[in-house]
Design a protein around this motif. Structure first.
Motif, PDB file in Angstrom:
ATOM      1  N   HIS A 115     -27.149  -2.155  42.399  1.00  0.00           N
ATOM      2  CA  HIS A 115     -28.279  -2.639  41.404  1.00  0.00           C
ATOM      3  C   HIS A 115     -28.898  -3.766  41.560  1.00  0.00           C
ATOM      4  O   HIS A 115     -28.507  -4.777  42.377  1.00  0.00           O
ATOM      5  CB  HIS A 115     -27.417  -2.754  39.887  1.00  0.00           C
ATOM      6  N   SER A 171     -27.141  -0.730  36.008  1.00  0.00           N
ATOM      7  CA  SER A 171     -27.314   0.318  37.060  1.00  0.00           C
ATOM      8  C   SER A 171     -28.232   1.373  36.597  1.00  0.00           C
ATOM      9  O   SER A 171     -29.458   1.625  37.183  1.00  0.00           O
ATOM     10  CB  SER A 171     -26.018   0.778  37.483  1.00  0.00           C
ATOM     11  N   THR A 174     -31.715  -0.202  36.539  1.00  0.00           N
ATOM     12  CA  THR A 174     -32.122  -0.091  37.980  1.00  0.00           C
ATOM     13  C   THR A 174     -33.070   1.116  38.223  1.00  0.00           C
ATOM     14  O   THR A 174     -33.823   1.108  38.883  1.00  0.00           O
ATOM     15  CB  THR A 174     -31.136  -0.897  38.973  1.00  0.00           C
TER      16      THR A 174
END
Length: 262
Positions: A115, A171, A174
């Motif tokens: 990430h 995450s 991202t």
């Protein structure tokens, strides 16, 4: 007259037969008894060569018993990660690696992305998976980093097959900011930084997933965490850095290279 009617007799000692014809006195019988005891106790060690089992000949009709190797039960082990062979070279530069990914229409590649920048380490003590306010999240620099990587993929027309993400908010964000495909939460690549007991089972599941999807053409993007990528590839990536891998020989993982963060 009496002697002529005696039957020929023998006594088995180990794997030999010793004739006892004429051994009718106590001394002869005792001699056989002592010899038999010696064989049982010593396994024929120290006996004369003519009574040793090693000197016993095998008749042509006898077949020695085949030697069977003991069975070795398989044990759980770390995923097999190999280097490239001379016939299958690893791209030397990030430009060559990008070029390889551009040709993924007929082969499957895994792009394991750590990430983007999220200042700090681990997560707060009050971490809750479904509450981003309790987690370590992307900074504005991290968001810009994710956008730049996604733009680099789109500029090169990378054929993305799927975008999978850890369920951690940094995450998922991202993966969304990459903007290269619909994002699928994938618990197998959730962080095990706080609970290392999950490292082996999750890594084995990820390895099995990649093996089972090796026939799927295109790039599978997996947005995850440093510990997950390191456990699988033995590489420690920076935030926003990607490690590219593929399956070879049916069930082994090969590291092809690293794409540095934007």
């Amino acid at each position: 007259m009496l002697r002529s009617h005696q039957k020929e007799q023998s006594v088995a000692v180990g794997d030999r037969s010793i004739p006892t014809q004429g051994w009718t006195d106590a001394r002869s019988c005792g001699r056989v008894f002592v010899l038999a005891i010696a064989v049982l106790l010593s396994g024929c060690a120290g006996l004369p060569a003519d009574l040793s089992p090693s000197s016993t000949s095998v008749s042509p009709t006898q077949t020695p018993a085949p030697q069977v190797s003991p069975r070795v039960e398989p044990t759980a082990s770390a995923p097999q990660v190999i280097a490239a062979t001379s016939a299958d070279p690893v791209p030397a530069t990030s430009a060559e690696l990008w070029a390889l990914l551009q040709q993924a229409q007929t082969r499957s590649y895994a792009l394991l992305l750590r990430h983007a920048i999220a200042p700090g380490t681990g997560d707060p003590a009050n971490f809750q998976l479904n509450d981003c306010s309790t987690q370590r999240n992307l900074s504005e620099e991290g968001r810009q980093q994710a956008r730049q990587l996604g733009q680099a993929m789109r500029d090169r027309a990378i054929p993305v097959a799927r975008v999978l993400s850890s369920q951690w908010c940094r995450s998922l964000e991202t993966a969304e900011l990459l903007d290269v495909g619909g994002v699928e939460p994938f618990p197998v690549i959730n962080s095990f930084f706080q609970d290392r007991s999950n490292a082996t089972p999750q890594t084995n599941q990820l390895r099995q997933f990649l093996i089972e999807n090796q026939a799927t053409p295109g790039v599978i993007v997996l947005v995850t965490h440093q510990v997950n990528i390191t456990e699988l590839s033995q590489i420690v990536p920076q935030s926003g850095e990607a490690v590219v891998m593929r399956v070879v020989d049916g069930d082994r993982l090969q590291v092809l290279g690293r794409l540095p963060p934007p």
